[in-house]
Design an enzyme around this catalytic site. Structure first.
Site, mmCIF file in Angstrom:
data_model
loop_
_atom_site.group_PDB
_atom_site.id
_atom_site.type_symbol
_atom_site.label_atom_id
_atom_site.label_comp_id
_atom_site.label_asym_id
_atom_site.label_seq_id
_atom_site.Cartn_x
_atom_site.Cartn_y
_atom_site.Cartn_z
ATOM 1 N N CYS A 39 -25.633 1.332 -0.650
ATOM 2 C CA CYS A 39 -26.785 0.486 -0.876
ATOM 3 C C CYS A 39 -27.546 0.252 0.414
ATOM 4 O O CYS A 39 -27.117 0.641 1.492
ATOM 5 C CB CYS A 39 -26.329 -0.873 -1.405
ATOM 6 S SG CYS A 39 -25.302 -0.752 -2.863
ATOM 7 N N GLY B 132 -30.694 3.569 -2.350
ATOM 8 C CA GLY B 132 -30.340 3.095 -3.675
ATOM 9 C C GLY B 132 -31.545 3.032 -4.578
ATOM 10 O O GLY B 132 -32.557 2.453 -4.209
ATOM 11 N N ASN C 150 -23.362 -3.979 1.129
ATOM 12 C CA ASN C 150 -23.367 -2.522 1.180
ATOM 13 C C ASN C 150 -21.955 -2.106 1.511
ATOM 14 O O ASN C 150 -21.362 -2.627 2.460
ATOM 15 C CB ASN C 150 -24.338 -2.044 2.268
ATOM 16 C CG ASN C 150 -24.314 -0.539 2.449
ATOM 17 O OD1 ASN C 150 -24.046 0.200 1.503
ATOM 18 N ND2 ASN C 150 -24.601 -0.088 3.647
ATOM 19 N N GLY C 151 -21.404 -1.167 0.733
ATOM 20 C CA GLY C 151 -20.047 -0.695 1.019
ATOM 21 C C GLY C 151 -19.099 -1.006 -0.124
ATOM 22 O O GLY C 151 -19.515 -1.515 -1.171
ATOM 23 N N TYR D 83 -26.221 12.968 6.507
ATOM 24 C CA TYR D 83 -27.065 13.056 5.320
ATOM 25 C C TYR D 83 -27.772 11.761 4.940
ATOM 26 O O TYR D 83 -28.942 11.767 4.576
ATOM 27 C CB TYR D 83 -26.214 13.525 4.117
ATOM 28 C CG TYR D 83 -26.921 13.304 2.803
ATOM 29 C CD1 TYR D 83 -27.940 14.167 2.414
ATOM 30 C CD2 TYR D 83 -26.611 12.219 1.990
ATOM 31 C CE1 TYR D 83 -28.634 13.942 1.235
ATOM 32 C CE2 TYR D 83 -27.295 11.993 0.818
ATOM 33 C CZ TYR D 83 -28.303 12.858 0.431
ATOM 34 O OH TYR D 83 -28.986 12.631 -0.712
ATOM 35 N N SER E 155 -33.273 16.414 4.266
ATOM 36 C CA SER E 155 -32.242 15.949 5.202
ATOM 37 C C SER E 155 -31.768 17.026 6.182
ATOM 38 O O SER E 155 -31.157 16.703 7.194
ATOM 39 C CB SER E 155 -31.058 15.368 4.430
ATOM 40 O OG SER E 155 -30.582 16.309 3.497
ATOM 41 N N ASP F 209 -27.970 23.799 5.385
ATOM 42 C CA ASP F 209 -27.881 22.556 4.601
ATOM 43 C C ASP F 209 -26.899 21.638 5.321
ATOM 44 O O ASP F 209 -26.045 22.093 6.080
ATOM 45 C CB ASP F 209 -27.429 22.823 3.164
ATOM 46 C CG ASP F 209 -27.878 21.704 2.216
ATOM 47 O OD1 ASP F 209 -28.414 20.680 2.706
ATOM 48 O OD2 ASP F 209 -27.687 21.836 0.994
ATOM 49 N N ASP F 210 -27.052 20.313 5.096
ATOM 50 C CA ASP F 210 -26.204 19.378 5.845
ATOM 51 C C ASP F 210 -24.804 19.282 5.279
ATOM 52 O O ASP F 210 -23.878 18.895 5.989
ATOM 53 C CB ASP F 210 -26.857 17.991 5.917
ATOM 54 C CG ASP F 210 -27.277 17.502 4.564
ATOM 55 O OD1 ASP F 210 -26.393 17.264 3.730
ATOM 56 O OD2 ASP F 210 -28.489 17.379 4.328
ATOM 57 N N CYS G 284 -15.793 7.476 11.281
ATOM 58 C CA CYS G 284 -14.982 7.848 10.126
ATOM 59 C C CYS G 284 -15.367 9.286 9.791
ATOM 60 O O CYS G 284 -16.546 9.619 9.770
ATOM 61 C CB CYS G 284 -15.262 6.937 8.934
ATOM 62 S SG CYS G 284 -14.367 7.481 7.449
ATOM 63 N N CYS H 16 -13.760 12.178 4.867
ATOM 64 C CA CYS H 16 -14.095 13.158 3.824
ATOM 65 C C CYS H 16 -13.949 14.585 4.345
ATOM 66 O O CYS H 16 -13.808 15.515 3.562
ATOM 67 C CB CYS H 16 -15.468 12.893 3.213
ATOM 68 S SG CYS H 16 -16.753 12.608 4.411
HETATM 69 P P1 AMP Z 1 -23.885 19.780 -3.999
HETATM 70 O O1 AMP Z 1 -25.116 20.332 -4.614
HETATM 71 O O2 AMP Z 1 -23.025 19.044 -4.968
HETATM 72 O O3 AMP Z 1 -23.111 20.783 -3.198
HETATM 73 O O4 AMP Z 1 -24.328 18.628 -2.966
HETATM 74 C C1 AMP Z 1 -24.812 18.971 -1.711
HETATM 75 C C2 AMP Z 1 -26.213 18.510 -1.558
HETATM 76 O O5 AMP Z 1 -26.331 17.118 -1.856
HETATM 77 C C3 AMP Z 1 -26.666 18.716 -0.127
HETATM 78 O O6 AMP Z 1 -27.958 19.279 -0.165
HETATM 79 C C4 AMP Z 1 -26.679 17.316 0.478
HETATM 80 O O7 AMP Z 1 -27.831 17.122 1.267
HETATM 81 C C5 AMP Z 1 -26.659 16.367 -0.699
HETATM 82 N N1 AMP Z 1 -25.635 15.308 -0.572
HETATM 83 C C6 AMP Z 1 -24.524 15.317 0.162
HETATM 84 N N2 AMP Z 1 -23.831 14.154 0.018
HETATM 85 C C7 AMP Z 1 -24.535 13.408 -0.837
HETATM 86 C C8 AMP Z 1 -24.363 12.092 -1.388
HETATM 87 N N3 AMP Z 1 -23.332 11.337 -1.061
HETATM 88 N N4 AMP Z 1 -25.292 11.651 -2.258
HETATM 89 C C9 AMP Z 1 -26.327 12.413 -2.596
HETATM 90 N N5 AMP Z 1 -26.554 13.657 -2.103
HETATM 91 C C10 AMP Z 1 -25.676 14.152 -1.234
HETATM 92 FE FE1 SF4 Z 2 -18.470 8.290 5.459
HETATM 93 FE FE2 SF4 Z 2 -16.894 10.297 4.710
HETATM 94 FE FE3 SF4 Z 2 -15.869 8.121 5.892
HETATM 95 FE FE4 SF4 Z 2 -16.855 7.949 3.448
HETATM 96 S S1 SF4 Z 2 -15.066 9.149 4.053
HETATM 97 S S2 SF4 Z 2 -17.176 6.494 5.091
HETATM 98 S S3 SF4 Z 2 -18.571 9.396 3.517
HETATM 99 S S4 SF4 Z 2 -17.286 9.623 6.780
#
Ligand code: AMP
Ligand code: SF4
Length: 472
Positions: free
Chosen positions: A11, A37, A112-113, A252, A293, A355-356, A444, A447
């Site tokens: 959020c 959000g 948020n969180g 991202y 992004s 891509d990120d 962190c 993930c």
């Molecule tokens: P996907 O299509 O499922 O592989 O998701 C990757 C794409 O979604 C990338 O282009 C990222 O920029 C974007 N993305 C990554 N993490 C998130 C997130 N938590 N919420 C929304 N978009 C995300």
């Molecule tokens: Fe961020 Fe990934 Fe840690 Fe979640 S697990 S707080 S998305 S770094």
């Protein structure tokens, strides 16, 4: 029965104390935080004697009407929230800020969180007679605070904060004070600013830019700040802090112009792109970033390699987030609506796409196919973060293990699945180097690495537990 929505809430929050245009400024600030959000938005304002709130579903512009905003206008203090939740209750009752009424005074609350122990605390409170009106874990805070009998307001708040586990940035409004608190790991961002002498706080500094406020500093892990008509008080609810700011905010989530420790996300992403260039040895004619992004990372990659950056993918600005669309078919349709290749740019070219992140693989699968259909000779994927393998329990929606492609497949298998000619991820070490280069006090990266800084045992879903036990 309501499923408890302890998971997947990310959020944007804002608060300002003592400004004649508090609610308008809050509205503008929330607008700039809209990317955090889109499911609901609200404002709670204080007259100094009582609190008044308005909230609604959807984007800010449709969530709050002109009439609602006008009714908030006379109030000199305000907090606001934009909500993004993907599981659990997606109804008005869960839209924040919450406004609690009691004979001892009103309480406005926005978070948020994610709390990782909310489920257990909530059950204990329910067994003790508490009745919850929402399925959000933030309500737990209000119940705990109401039960604190001794001490002044600040010490009660600090006592409650010490009972909470997880990632939280709170803005807490009483009639005569605004309190701001960040968890002891500092997972979610929270910034302090000042506008015309009035203190304000926001999830990201882009909110300060939007309202013409000065960015003072990042709020620290474990910090509690109280703002009243008498001034500002800085304190900590614990000294046992361990900063672990969310890496995904840099990679991202945050807006590219937002700053963390006086460094823009754009610059950090650009550096992640440069770092990727040192690990990706591919010959190509052009490099393109997935808008929006990943444009900064593509820019860094291009500068480091000398490969020309082009805008080979266009984004339709009127399509919202594709990531959270339920159902794979609908998600694919949404990505197709959102991104389209520029044939003239990519035809006959060897293309590197940056891509990120890759989560489910939906976006990269589509991009590779679309670029090839548009005539690209080769499509090489570069990802400016390491393989994302694990779910997040701290408030960013990165799904369950089952959906995350890198938790099931290695990079070569992913490359094959998305149809790219090559696939290169940034290494964890290089990512850390970039962060430390920007003076990071601790990140962190759970993930990516599985090193969860806050115990998650209580929040693991039953199906995730099965996978864990099987060693998946
Ligand atoms: P996907 O299509 O499922 O592989 O998701 C990757 C794409 O979604 C990338 O282009 C990222 O920029 C974007 N993305 C990554 N993490 C998130 C997130 N938590 N919420 C929304 N978009 C995300
Ligand atoms: Fe961020 Fe990934 Fe840690 Fe979640 S697990 S707080 S998305 S770094």
């Amino acid at each position: 029965m309501h499923e408890f929505s302890g998971l997947n809430e990310e959020c944007g929050i804002f608060g300002i104390w003592g400004h004649p245009e508090a609610s308008e400024l809050t509205y503008i600030a929330l607008h700039s935080l809209q990317h955090r959000g889109q499911e609901g938005a609200g404002i709670v304002a204080s007259s100094g004697d009582y609190l008044f709130g308005a909230r609604g579903m959807g984007l800010l512009t449709s969530a709050l009407s002109k009439e609602q905003l006008a009714s908030l206008k006379p109030f000199p203090h305000a907090i606001g929230h934009v909500r993004y939740a993907t599981t659990g209750g997606s109804e008005l009752s869960n839209v924040q800020p919450f406004l609690f009424k009691s004979h001892t005074g009103d309480l406005g609350l926005a978070q948020n969180g994610n709390l990782v122990n909310a489920m257990n605390v909530r059950r204990a409170l329910e067994d003790d007679g508490a009745i919850f009106q929402t399925t959000s874990d933030s309500e737990v805070f209000a119940h705990l605070l109401r039960r604190e009998k001794t001490g002044n307001r600040k010490s009660k708040i600090k006592k409650v904060l010490r009972q909470l586990k997880g990632a939280f940035a709170f803005v807490i409004m009483h009639e005569d004070s605004l309190t701001v608190a960040l968890d002891k790991h500092g997972v979610r961002p929270l910034m302090l600013g000042q506008k015309d002498g009035a203190y304000c706080v926001a999830s990201e500094t882009c909110a300060f830019t939007a309202i013409g406020a000065e960015y003072i500093r990042d709020i620290e892990a474990g910090e509690v700040i109280t703002i009243t008509d008498d001034g500002i008080d800085f304190d900590h609810y614990t000294e046992r802090t361990s900063p672990h700011m969310c890496s995904m905010e840099y990679i991202y989530f945050a807006r590219a112009d937002s700053e963390f420790r006086n460094t823009s996300t754009y610059r950090i992403r650009k550096e992640l792109g440069r770092a990727l260039a040192t690990e990706m040895d591919v010959e190509a004619d052009i490099v393109i970033g997935v808008p929006d992004s990943s444009l900064a990372a593509a820019n860094g990659f291009s500068e480091a390699t000398g490969i020309r950056q082009e805008q080979g993918l266009l984004k339709n600005r009127y399509v919202g987030r594709t990531f959270i669309t339920p159902g794979q078919e609908a998600r694919e349709r949404a990505v197709r609506m959102k991104l389209s290749p520029v044939r003239d740019i990519v035809e006959g070219k060897r293309v590197i796409v940056i891509d990120d992140s890759i989560v489910r693989g939906t976006t990269s699968r589509f991009i590779v196919k679309a670029l090839k259909q548009a005539g690209a000779e080769e499509v090489h994927m570069g990802v400016s973060s390491p393989p994302l393998k694990n779910p997040c329990y701290y408030g960013i929606d990165v799904s369950t293990h089952a959906e995350i492609i890198a938790s099931r497949k290695n990079p070569e298998e992913i490359r094959e699945e998305i149809g790219a000619d090559s696939l290169t991820y940034l290494s964890v070490d290089r990512m850390h180097e970039v962060y430390y280069g920007f003076g990071s006090k601790g990140q962190c990266d759970a993930c990516f690495t599985g090193n969860y800084p806050i115990d998650i045992e209580e929040t693991i879903l039953p199906q995730e537990k099965d996978l864990k036990q099987k060693g998946v």
